[in-house]
Design a protein around this motif. Sequence first.
Motif, PDB file in Angstrom:
ATOM      1  N   THR A  64      34.744  45.359  30.893  1.00  0.00           N
ATOM      2  CA  THR A  64      35.076  43.955  30.663  1.00  0.00           C
ATOM      3  C   THR A  64      36.394  43.919  29.904  1.00  0.00           C
ATOM      4  O   THR A  64      36.638  44.741  29.024  1.00  0.00           O
ATOM      5  CB  THR A  64      34.007  43.193  29.834  1.00  0.00           C
ATOM      6  N   ILE A  65      37.245  42.983  30.276  1.00  0.00           N
ATOM      7  CA  ILE A  65      38.548  42.887  29.627  1.00  0.00           C
ATOM      8  C   ILE A  65      38.604  41.628  28.765  1.00  0.00           C
ATOM      9  O   ILE A  65      38.029  40.604  29.109  1.00  0.00           O
ATOM     10  CB  ILE A  65      39.708  42.899  30.651  1.00  0.00           C
ATOM     11  N   LYS A  66      39.268  41.743  27.624  1.00  0.00           N
ATOM     12  CA  LYS A  66      39.370  40.597  26.721  1.00  0.00           C
ATOM     13  C   LYS A  66      40.571  39.735  27.089  1.00  0.00           C
ATOM     14  O   LYS A  66      40.579  38.525  26.830  1.00  0.00           O
ATOM     15  CB  LYS A  66      39.491  41.102  25.277  1.00  0.00           C
ATOM     16  N   ALA A  67      41.578  40.350  27.687  1.00  0.00           N
ATOM     17  CA  ALA A  67      42.762  39.571  28.068  1.00  0.00           C
ATOM     18  C   ALA A  67      43.514  40.271  29.187  1.00  0.00           C
ATOM     19  O   ALA A  67      43.428  41.492  29.342  1.00  0.00           O
ATOM     20  CB  ALA A  67      43.685  39.384  26.868  1.00  0.00           C
ATOM     21  N   CYS A  68      44.239  39.440  29.935  1.00  0.00           N
ATOM     22  CA  CYS A  68      45.132  39.967  30.974  1.00  0.00           C
ATOM     23  C   CYS A  68      46.352  39.060  30.975  1.00  0.00           C
ATOM     24  O   CYS A  68      46.220  37.835  30.938  1.00  0.00           O
ATOM     25  CB  CYS A  68      44.428  39.913  32.333  1.00  0.00           C
ATOM     26  N   ILE A  69      47.535  39.660  30.954  1.00  0.00           N
ATOM     27  CA  ILE A  69      48.750  38.835  30.961  1.00  0.00           C
ATOM     28  C   ILE A  69      49.629  39.139  32.154  1.00  0.00           C
ATOM     29  O   ILE A  69      49.791  40.301  32.552  1.00  0.00           O
ATOM     30  CB  ILE A  69      49.535  38.963  29.631  1.00  0.00           C
ATOM     31  N   PHE A  70      50.169  38.072  32.744  1.00  0.00           N
ATOM     32  CA  PHE A  70      51.132  38.155  33.847  1.00  0.00           C
ATOM     33  C   PHE A  70      52.430  37.490  33.391  1.00  0.00           C
ATOM     34  O   PHE A  70      52.385  36.391  32.832  1.00  0.00           O
ATOM     35  CB  PHE A  70      50.665  37.345  35.068  1.00  0.00           C
ATOM     36  N   ASN A  71      53.555  38.139  33.633  1.00  0.00           N
ATOM     37  CA  ASN A  71      54.868  37.492  33.531  1.00  0.00           C
ATOM     38  C   ASN A  71      55.433  37.507  34.940  1.00  0.00           C
ATOM     39  O   ASN A  71      55.877  38.555  35.418  1.00  0.00           O
ATOM     40  CB  ASN A  71      55.810  38.276  32.609  1.00  0.00           C
ATOM     41  N   LEU A  72      55.378  36.384  35.615  1.00  0.00           N
ATOM     42  CA  LEU A  72      55.743  36.349  37.031  1.00  0.00           C
ATOM     43  C   LEU A  72      57.246  36.166  37.219  1.00  0.00           C
ATOM     44  O   LEU A  72      57.891  35.482  36.438  1.00  0.00           O
ATOM     45  CB  LEU A  72      54.990  35.206  37.717  1.00  0.00           C
ATOM     46  N   GLY A  73      57.765  36.783  38.279  1.00  0.00           N
ATOM     47  CA  GLY A  73      59.196  36.650  38.569  1.00  0.00           C
ATOM     48  C   GLY A  73      59.801  38.022  38.759  1.00  0.00           C
ATOM     49  O   GLY A  73      59.157  38.925  39.271  1.00  0.00           O
ATOM     50  N   TYR A  74      61.062  38.179  38.315  1.00  0.00           N
ATOM     51  CA  TYR A  74      61.735  39.489  38.421  1.00  0.00           C
ATOM     52  C   TYR A  74      62.088  39.965  37.024  1.00  0.00           C
ATOM     53  O   TYR A  74      62.119  39.173  36.062  1.00  0.00           O
ATOM     54  CB  TYR A  74      62.985  39.389  39.304  1.00  0.00           C
ATOM     55  N   LEU A  75      62.352  41.246  36.920  1.00  0.00           N
ATOM     56  CA  LEU A  75      62.693  41.833  35.626  1.00  0.00           C
ATOM     57  C   LEU A  75      64.161  41.542  35.322  1.00  0.00           C
ATOM     58  O   LEU A  75      65.042  41.952  36.086  1.00  0.00           O
ATOM     59  CB  LEU A  75      62.434  43.345  35.661  1.00  0.00           C
ATOM     60  N   PRO A  76      64.460  40.830  34.222  1.00  0.00           N
ATOM     61  CA  PRO A  76      65.857  40.532  33.892  1.00  0.00           C
ATOM     62  C   PRO A  76      66.700  41.810  33.847  1.00  0.00           C
ATOM     63  O   PRO A  76      66.220  42.861  33.439  1.00  0.00           O
ATOM     64  CB  PRO A  76      65.756  39.886  32.501  1.00  0.00           C
ATOM     65  N   LYS A  77      67.936  41.699  34.272  1.00  0.00           N
ATOM     66  CA  LYS A  77      68.905  42.813  34.305  1.00  0.00           C
ATOM     67  C   LYS A  77      68.465  43.939  35.238  1.00  0.00           C
ATOM     68  O   LYS A  77      68.807  45.110  35.020  1.00  0.00           O
ATOM     69  CB  LYS A  77      69.163  43.368  32.908  1.00  0.00           C
ATOM     70  N   SER A  78      67.631  43.605  36.213  1.00  0.00           N
ATOM     71  CA  SER A  78      67.217  44.636  37.160  1.00  0.00           C
ATOM     72  C   SER A  78      67.314  44.046  38.572  1.00  0.00           C
ATOM     73  O   SER A  78      67.935  42.998  38.747  1.00  0.00           O
ATOM     74  CB  SER A  78      65.824  45.098  36.727  1.00  0.00           C
ATOM     75  N   ASP A  79      66.723  44.660  39.555  1.00  0.00           N
ATOM     76  CA  ASP A  79      66.828  44.206  40.945  1.00  0.00           C
ATOM     77  C   ASP A  79      66.094  42.874  41.140  1.00  0.00           C
ATOM     78  O   ASP A  79      64.859  42.818  41.069  1.00  0.00           O
ATOM     79  CB  ASP A  79      66.231  45.301  41.846  1.00  0.00           C
ATOM     80  N   LYS A  80      66.863  41.812  41.410  1.00  0.00           N
ATOM     81  CA  LYS A  80      66.266  40.474  41.538  1.00  0.00           C
ATOM     82  C   LYS A  80      65.478  40.291  42.824  1.00  0.00           C
ATOM     83  O   LYS A  80      64.846  39.255  43.037  1.00  0.00           O
ATOM     84  CB  LYS A  80      67.363  39.397  41.452  1.00  0.00           C
ATOM     85  N   GLN A  81      65.556  41.289  43.717  1.00  0.00           N
ATOM     86  CA  GLN A  81      64.771  41.216  44.950  1.00  0.00           C
ATOM     87  C   GLN A  81      63.319  41.644  44.699  1.00  0.00           C
ATOM     88  O   GLN A  81      62.434  41.361  45.501  1.00  0.00           O
ATOM     89  CB  GLN A  81      65.350  42.143  46.034  1.00  0.00           C
ATOM     90  N   ILE A  82      63.095  42.361  43.613  1.00  0.00           N
ATOM     91  CA  ILE A  82      61.723  42.831  43.340  1.00  0.00           C
ATOM     92  C   ILE A  82      61.027  41.783  42.484  1.00  0.00           C
ATOM     93  O   ILE A  82      61.217  41.710  41.262  1.00  0.00           O
ATOM     94  CB  ILE A  82      61.739  44.211  42.642  1.00  0.00           C
ATOM     95  N   ILE A  83      60.263  40.950  43.168  1.00  0.00           N
ATOM     96  CA  ILE A  83      59.597  39.831  42.492  1.00  0.00           C
ATOM     97  C   ILE A  83      58.092  39.900  42.731  1.00  0.00           C
ATOM     98  O   ILE A  83      57.637  40.530  43.689  1.00  0.00           O
ATOM     99  CB  ILE A  83      60.134  38.461  42.993  1.00  0.00           C
TER     100      ILE A  83
END
Length: 188
Positions: free
Chosen positions: A92-111
Amino acid sequence: MLATALHYSHTLLKEVVEAGDTVVDATMGNGNDTLLLAQLVGENGKVYSFDVQASAVANTQARLAKENLLSQSELLLQGHETLAAVLPAETTIKACIFNLGYLPKSDKQIITLPATTKQALDAALTFLAPKGRVIIVAYYGHDGGAAELSMVEEYCQTLPQEAYSVLRYQFINQRNSPPILFCIEKKA
Ligand SMILES: C[S@@+](CC[C@H](N)C(=O)[O-])C[C@H]1O[C@@H](n2cnc3c(N)ncnc32)[C@H](O)[C@@H]1O
């Protein structure tokens, strides 16, 4: 001062995650959330972190090593859509976090993408402990971002209120698509 979505996501994590807990960072990136989670769960807890970019895993690994937080962290070079296959069935997990989008200063195609994000959300809710939280910080100003935001909005709005409380937090007078935070809390 009002908290940014990013800052508020950490407040929401700190409120529920305790030493010994198991948690998930679904989008590791440079490891900001993984670092916080590894500190919160301590050496008896466990953080499962996912990313599809080798550089994200390497950067996060280096940061955790510096802080002596590697032992409680499992850094996975694979998509969060594999979450259900990675976590032992009885977890069982107490939390899960998502930061959706692309990684700043990296390949903007990888989303992050709607279908795989939805798959990971479904899995995260299956493992979620009562009073546990799934937090989604959605960046959506890039190509493909609007479709993913719309999936997340619909997903959150249609969760049954008997089982979950769902919060949406956003600044509504800012330019440049400021991130929107969603928090799904499972009822006890
Ligand atoms: C907005 S960034 C995350 C930022 C991160 N929280 C940090 O502290 O730097 C989104 C991340 O999701 C990753 N990503 C894209 N598709 C993914 C997937 N299917 N599973 C896991 N991570 C994915 C990207 O490589 C990128 O690093």
